[in-house]
Design an enzyme around this catalytic site. Structure first.
Site, PDB file in Angstrom:
ATOM      1  CG  HIS A  77      -1.913   0.983   1.390  1.00  0.00           C
ATOM      2  ND1 HIS A  77      -1.668   2.304   1.674  1.00  0.00           N
ATOM      3  CD2 HIS A  77      -3.262   0.872   1.273  1.00  0.00           C
ATOM      4  CE1 HIS A  77      -2.815   2.972   1.727  1.00  0.00           C
ATOM      5  NE2 HIS A  77      -3.796   2.120   1.482  1.00  0.00           N
TER       6      HIS A  77
ATOM      7  CG  ASP B 263       0.463  -2.132   6.278  1.00  0.00           C
ATOM      8  OD1 ASP B 263      -0.528  -2.270   7.015  1.00  0.00           O
ATOM      9  OD2 ASP B 263       0.445  -1.469   5.220  1.00  0.00           O
TER      10      ASP B 263
ATOM     11  CD  GLN C   9      -6.949  -4.520   4.053  1.00  0.00           C
ATOM     12  OE1 GLN C   9      -7.913  -5.172   4.431  1.00  0.00           O
ATOM     13  NE2 GLN C   9      -7.074  -3.283   3.614  1.00  0.00           N
TER      14      GLN C   9
ATOM     15  CE  LYS D 262      -7.917   0.333   5.690  1.00  0.00           C
ATOM     16  NZ  LYS D 262      -6.810   0.080   4.769  1.00  0.00           N
TER      17      LYS D 262
ATOM     18  CB  CYS E  82      -3.658   3.222  -1.723  1.00  0.00           C
ATOM     19  SG  CYS E  82      -4.927   4.426  -1.414  1.00  0.00           S
TER      20      CYS E  82
HETATM   21  C1  LIG Z   1      -5.819   0.830   4.517  1.00  0.00           C
HETATM   22  C2  LIG Z   1      -4.387   0.397   4.488  1.00  0.00           C
HETATM   23  C3  LIG Z   1      -3.357   1.257   4.904  1.00  0.00           C
HETATM   24  C4  LIG Z   1      -3.614   2.668   5.323  1.00  0.00           C
HETATM   25  O1  LIG Z   1      -4.475   2.731   6.417  1.00  0.00           O
HETATM   26  P1  LIG Z   1      -5.038   4.145   6.905  1.00  0.00           P
HETATM   27  O2  LIG Z   1      -6.114   3.781   7.857  1.00  0.00           O
HETATM   28  O3  LIG Z   1      -5.542   4.857   5.679  1.00  0.00           O
HETATM   29  O4  LIG Z   1      -3.902   4.864   7.540  1.00  0.00           O
HETATM   30  C5  LIG Z   1      -2.070   0.782   4.886  1.00  0.00           C
HETATM   31  N1  LIG Z   1      -1.791  -0.470   4.487  1.00  0.00           N
HETATM   32  C6  LIG Z   1      -2.746  -1.323   4.086  1.00  0.00           C
HETATM   33  C7  LIG Z   1      -2.380  -2.704   3.677  1.00  0.00           C
HETATM   34  C8  LIG Z   1      -4.079  -0.911   4.061  1.00  0.00           C
HETATM   35  O5  LIG Z   1      -5.022  -1.752   3.642  1.00  0.00           O
END
Ligand SMILES: *Cc1c(COP(=O)(O)O)cnc(C)c1O
Length: 416
Positions: free
Chosen positions: A132, A209, A212, A235, A373
């Site tokens: 992302h 990260d 997800q 999320k 993104c």
């Molecule tokens: C949504 C997402 C982000 C960014 O999250 P924010 O809540 O917009 O800061 C980063 N990495 C992954 C894999 C995402 O799905």
């Protein structure tokens, strides 16, 4: 995964759980809402909305700063979320949990606090080809500033990282590896355990990260042995404006603070400021108090539903959606990794993803269309954009079927 799901029957009643989510009662264009944009953000259960409302109407005060009773109570509720988040991730200590604005801020915090301190000219940072932008741009900015180099683990046609190539990228100039746990664009569950093990063999820290992953499967930062783990509240059935960064104590203590200001200091003179101990060193200013408290309720809710059950149930939706979409002529799924989360990115011959999104919206079906993104991933597969259906535990098999039927109708209209 399938075999496992069959062996341990899925104990999750999605129909019953849906009643907890007021938004799922909405209609869109006269049709019941079919919400399949969970990778962008999740819906909120009533308990989270109620908790924040109660805080604002009956308990509202600031945290940490005042000696009055309301502030002490707010502080207690705020800190309770830290304990909940630590339990969710199996963090050894609560002070290793830092509240941020979200995944993006968590990664920027590490890029700043670790990167600006430890990365020098000629050093290297490794990310993957599926990241992302939130786990790409901060590292790119850091590399530009420092004269360091960004290296990228390539991905194969299925959307799996090529580990042999990764091993060759690791060297004594590598200062950090930053990878997604689950790709938001392709759904691949990356082998982060292996990635971390290989990096640690050379003394290199790893940031994961988990935007997800944390809301969709059990995560154990001690078992992973990652150095940093980040995710977003919104999320994970929580409010916007709040997220979690877990870090190993040794790194958090050695890192620079991210933002300077109130609450992150121990003492201030014009000559020198000493920083507050963890976690306050990284929480400058008045935090998003109601959001942190709401996040605690959201994480409790997810734990009550059970992350094992969520993961197993969402796998059944993934299998169903994959089979249903592949049965439609002209549909191609991007991302066919052997281990996937319930995210299905697809393209349809002759129809632009945005048109698919618009046609599905007319049937009340919310999906995402775009580059998610993750423009470099789109480039890798030679498409500018995809349509993406992403599932949560409150989605139903009938909604997967609605997606398939609406897609067939869209293709008929466009003569795809
Ligand atoms: C949504 C997402 C982000 C960014 O999250 P924010 O809540 O917009 O800061 C980063 N990495 C992954 C894999 C995402 O799905």
């Amino acid at each position: 995964m399938i075999a496992q799901a069959v062996a341990n029957p899925v104990r999750l009643d999605a129909v019953a759980l849906r009643a907890d989510f007021p938004m799922l009662r909405r209609t869109i264009n006269g049709c019941p809402l079919v919400y399949l944009d969970n990778a962008a953000t999740s819906q909120k259960p009533q308990v989270v909305i109620d908790r924040m409302q109660r805080f604002y109407t009956e308990e509202y005060s600031t945290v940490r700063r005042s000696i009055h009773l309301l502030s002490a109570e707010a502080t207690r509720a705020y800190e309770e979320t830290r304990r909940t988040a630590a339990r969710l991730l199996n963090a050894p200590e609560t002070r290793q949990i830092i509240f941020t604005k979200g995944t993006t801020e968590g990664i920027n915090l590490v890029a700043h606090g670790y990167g600006r301190k430890f990365v020098r000219e000629g050093d290297e940072i490794i990310i993957s080809a599926t990241e992302h932008h939130a786990n790409l741009v901060p590292w790119q900015m850091l590399c530009e500033e420092k004269g360091a180099r960004l290296r990228v683990i390539p991905v194969d046609d299925r959307g799996e990282l090529i580990l042999e190539a990764y091993e060759k990228l690791l060297n004594d100039r590598t200062k950090l590896v930053a990878v997604g746990h689950v790709s938001n664009a392709l759904g691949t569950i990356h082998p982060v355990e292996e990635i971390i093990r290989l990096a640690h063999a050379q003394g290199i820290p790893v940031l994961v990260d988990g935007a997800q992953a944390a809301p969709h499967m059990p995560v154990d930062v001690q078992a992973l042995d990652c150095d940093f783990y980040v995710f977003s509240g919104h999320k994970a059935c929580g409010p916007t404006g709040v997220g979690v960064l877990y870090g190993k104590t040794e790194w958090l203590e050695r890192m620079n603070p991210f933002l300077g200001g109130g609450d992150m200091i121990e003492s201030v003179t014009f000559e020198k400021t000493t920083y507050a101990p963890l976690p306050h060193k990284f929480e400058a200013g008045t935090p998003p108090i109601a959001e942190v408290i709401g996040l605690g309720t959201a994480l409790d809710y997810l734990c009550r539903v059970g992350l094992e059950a969520i993961a197993a149930y969402e796998q059944t939706l993934l299998e169903q959606a994959t089979a249903r979409l592949l049965a439609i002529p002209g549909v191609r799924i991007l991302g066919t990794a052997r281990r996937k989360a319930a995210i299905v990115s697809f393209v349809v011959d002759g129809i632009h993803p945005h048109d698919i999104g618009t046609l599905l919206d007319q049937e009340g079906i919310a999906i995402r269309a775009g580059h998610h993104c993750a423009q470099p991933v789109m480039t890798r597969y030679g498409v500018p954009a995809t349509a993406r259906a992403s599932f949560a535990f409150y989605n139903l098999p009938s909604e997967v079927e609605a997606l398939g039927a609406a897609l067939e109708k869209a293709i008929a209209i466009f003569g795809g």
